[in-house]
Design a protein around this motif. Structure first.
Motif, PDB file in Angstrom:
ATOM      1  N   LEU A  15       3.404   0.818   2.965  1.00  0.00           N
ATOM      2  CA  LEU A  15       2.932  -0.057   4.028  1.00  0.00           C
ATOM      3  C   LEU A  15       2.783  -1.461   3.464  1.00  0.00           C
ATOM      4  CD1 LEU A  15       0.111   2.191   5.583  1.00  0.00           C
ATOM      5  CD2 LEU A  15       2.487   1.968   6.334  1.00  0.00           C
ATOM      6  N   LEU A  16       3.121  -2.470   4.270  1.00  0.00           N
ATOM      7  CA  LEU A  16       2.994  -3.872   3.854  1.00  0.00           C
ATOM      8  C   LEU A  16       2.095  -4.593   4.848  1.00  0.00           C
ATOM      9  CD1 LEU A  16       6.746  -4.387   2.970  1.00  0.00           C
ATOM     10  CD2 LEU A  16       4.869  -4.297   1.341  1.00  0.00           C
TER      11      LEU A  16
ATOM     12  N   ALA B 206      10.601  -3.570  10.868  1.00  0.00           N
ATOM     13  CA  ALA B 206       9.993  -4.893  11.033  1.00  0.00           C
ATOM     14  C   ALA B 206       9.476  -5.061  12.456  1.00  0.00           C
ATOM     15  CB  ALA B 206      11.007  -5.984  10.714  1.00  0.00           C
ATOM     16  N   THR B 207       8.322  -5.677  12.561  1.00  0.00           N
ATOM     17  CA  THR B 207       7.734  -5.929  13.881  1.00  0.00           C
ATOM     18  C   THR B 207       7.775  -7.398  14.276  1.00  0.00           C
ATOM     19  OG1 THR B 207       5.533  -6.119  12.870  1.00  0.00           O
ATOM     20  CG2 THR B 207       6.189  -3.943  13.657  1.00  0.00           C
ATOM     21  N   LYS B 208       8.159  -8.260  13.334  1.00  0.00           N
ATOM     22  CA  LYS B 208       8.237  -9.695  13.634  1.00  0.00           C
ATOM     23  C   LYS B 208       9.030 -10.392  12.549  1.00  0.00           C
ATOM     24  CE  LYS B 208       7.212 -13.504  15.899  1.00  0.00           C
ATOM     25  NZ  LYS B 208       7.754 -13.772  17.252  1.00  0.00           N
TER      26      LYS B 208
ATOM     27  N   THR C   4       8.361 -12.211   7.473  1.00  0.00           N
ATOM     28  CA  THR C   4       8.669 -10.927   8.095  1.00  0.00           C
ATOM     29  C   THR C   4       7.451 -10.018   8.059  1.00  0.00           C
ATOM     30  OG1 THR C   4      10.925 -11.128   7.228  1.00  0.00           O
ATOM     31  CG2 THR C   4      10.282  -8.999   8.149  1.00  0.00           C
ATOM     32  N   ASP C   5       7.087  -9.471   9.204  1.00  0.00           N
ATOM     33  CA  ASP C   5       6.046  -8.450   9.268  1.00  0.00           C
ATOM     34  C   ASP C   5       6.728  -7.097   9.217  1.00  0.00           C
ATOM     35  OD1 ASP C   5       4.203 -10.463   9.527  1.00  0.00           O
ATOM     36  OD2 ASP C   5       3.921 -10.207  11.683  1.00  0.00           O
ATOM     37  N   ILE C   6       6.441  -6.337   8.161  1.00  0.00           N
ATOM     38  CA  ILE C   6       7.053  -5.024   7.958  1.00  0.00           C
ATOM     39  C   ILE C   6       5.971  -3.963   8.046  1.00  0.00           C
ATOM     40  CG2 ILE C   6       8.282  -3.527   6.328  1.00  0.00           C
ATOM     41  CD1 ILE C   6       9.676  -6.000   5.262  1.00  0.00           C
ATOM     42  N   SER C   7       6.086  -3.082   9.020  1.00  0.00           N
ATOM     43  CA  SER C   7       5.058  -2.060   9.211  1.00  0.00           C
ATOM     44  C   SER C   7       5.224  -0.896   8.249  1.00  0.00           C
ATOM     45  CB  SER C   7       5.093  -1.544  10.653  1.00  0.00           C
ATOM     46  OG  SER C   7       6.348  -0.954  10.957  1.00  0.00           O
TER      47      SER C   7
ATOM     48  N   GLN D  20       0.852  -1.183   0.000  1.00  0.00           N
ATOM     49  CA  GLN D  20       0.000   0.000   0.000  1.00  0.00           C
ATOM     50  C   GLN D  20       0.894   1.242   0.000  1.00  0.00           C
ATOM     51  OE1 GLN D  20      -2.709  -0.243   3.319  1.00  0.00           O
ATOM     52  NE2 GLN D  20      -3.745  -2.059   2.529  1.00  0.00           N
ATOM     53  N   ILE D  21       0.702   2.110  -0.982  1.00  0.00           N
ATOM     54  CA  ILE D  21       1.495   3.320  -1.079  1.00  0.00           C
ATOM     55  C   ILE D  21       0.966   4.347  -0.083  1.00  0.00           C
ATOM     56  CG2 ILE D  21       2.386   5.110  -2.607  1.00  0.00           C
ATOM     57  CD1 ILE D  21       3.216   2.252  -3.331  1.00  0.00           C
TER      58      ILE D  21
END
Length: 254
Positions: free
Chosen positions: A122-123, A187-189, A154-157, A104-105
């Motif tokens: 945003l991912l 990254a959050t995770k 990977t969770d990337i905020s 998401q841009i």
């Protein structure tokens, strides 16, 4: 520290810019053109990039763009030198980067006077990396060695791309050379799974995977600068190939 990466095709976050500048006759249905003279130019770019993502995820033959989700990475090497808590020779090959299509841009800024750009992304979906690996070294003084299949989730905020261009006149046309390209992420995770560690010793391998995931923050802290550097180098090369081919006035309309 040394890093190396070879990628088969362009990344959506860098190649989608090309959609905006292509001549209208080459734009597929549903894509948006933006003009630098528009007071809402950056907002138009943001909307245009967002609308381009699902098309680019599947590939756009008319623009010469190959499918980018999954994105095939042929080889990625990270050599974390001794003296670091994470001291590894880590190589990935024939791995797929999955879920870029959900990007998401958040914002786009392009300064056509000073030739610099910034994109925030945003991912919302976890970014997956699946394929083959080979590793040898130490993680927080614990030895690790193996070769086989791997999966990283990977969770990337948030991700930020900054590009500084330099205009170069060739044959009467102005082209853009990339002086600097940086890609940074938050990254959050991070979840890691490496098969066939320690020559297939299941007990040792299972314990190591548990250890890696319990200490993912420390591991990511050590490896993130190398990962960001290698991705920045790769995205710069991909982007420069395009900017060498198309004049600036055909990328961004007057």
């Amino acid at each position: 520290m040394s890093t190396k990466l070879f990628i088969l095709c362009g990344l959506v976050l860098t190649t989608i810019i090309t959609v905006e500048g292509a001549p209208s006759s080459n734009l597929p249905k549903g894509f948006i053109q933006c003009k630098k003279s528009d007071p809402k130019f950056n907002e138009c770019l943001k909307d245009g990039l967002q609308s381009a993502i699902p098309h680019l995820a599947e590939g756009v033959p008319s623009l010469g763009l190959i499918k980018v989700d999954p994105l095939r990475i042929i080889e990625l090497k990270i050599n974390q030198e001794s003296g670091h808590p994470v001291n590894l020779d880590l190589k990935f090959n024939d791995v797929d980067l999955i879920n870029l299509k959900h990007s998401q841009i958040k914002s786009v800024y392009y300064d056509s006077v000073n030739y610099n750009a910034k994109i925030e992304v945003l991912l919302p979906e976890s970014l997956l990396l699946e394929g083959n690996y080979e590793v040898n070294g130490n993680v927080l003084v614990v030895p690790i060695k193996g070769k086989g299949k791997c999966k990283l989730v990977t969770d990337i905020s948030n991700a930020v791309i900054n590009v500084q261009f330099k205009p170069v006149v060739k044959n009467g046309n102005t082209f853009l050379d990339i002086n600097n390209f940086t890609f940074e992420f938050t990254a959050t995770k991070l979840h890691l799974k490496f098969d066939n560690l320690f020559n297939g010793d299941k007990a040792l391998g299972d314990n190591m995977n548990v250890f890696l995931n319990e200490n993912w923050r420390d591991i990511l802290k050590e490896l993130q600068p190398s990962v960001e550097q290698v991705l920045s180098m790769a995205f710069k090369e991909i982007s420069q190939h395009f900017f060498n081919s198309i004049p600036e006035n055909e990328i961004f309309l007057p």
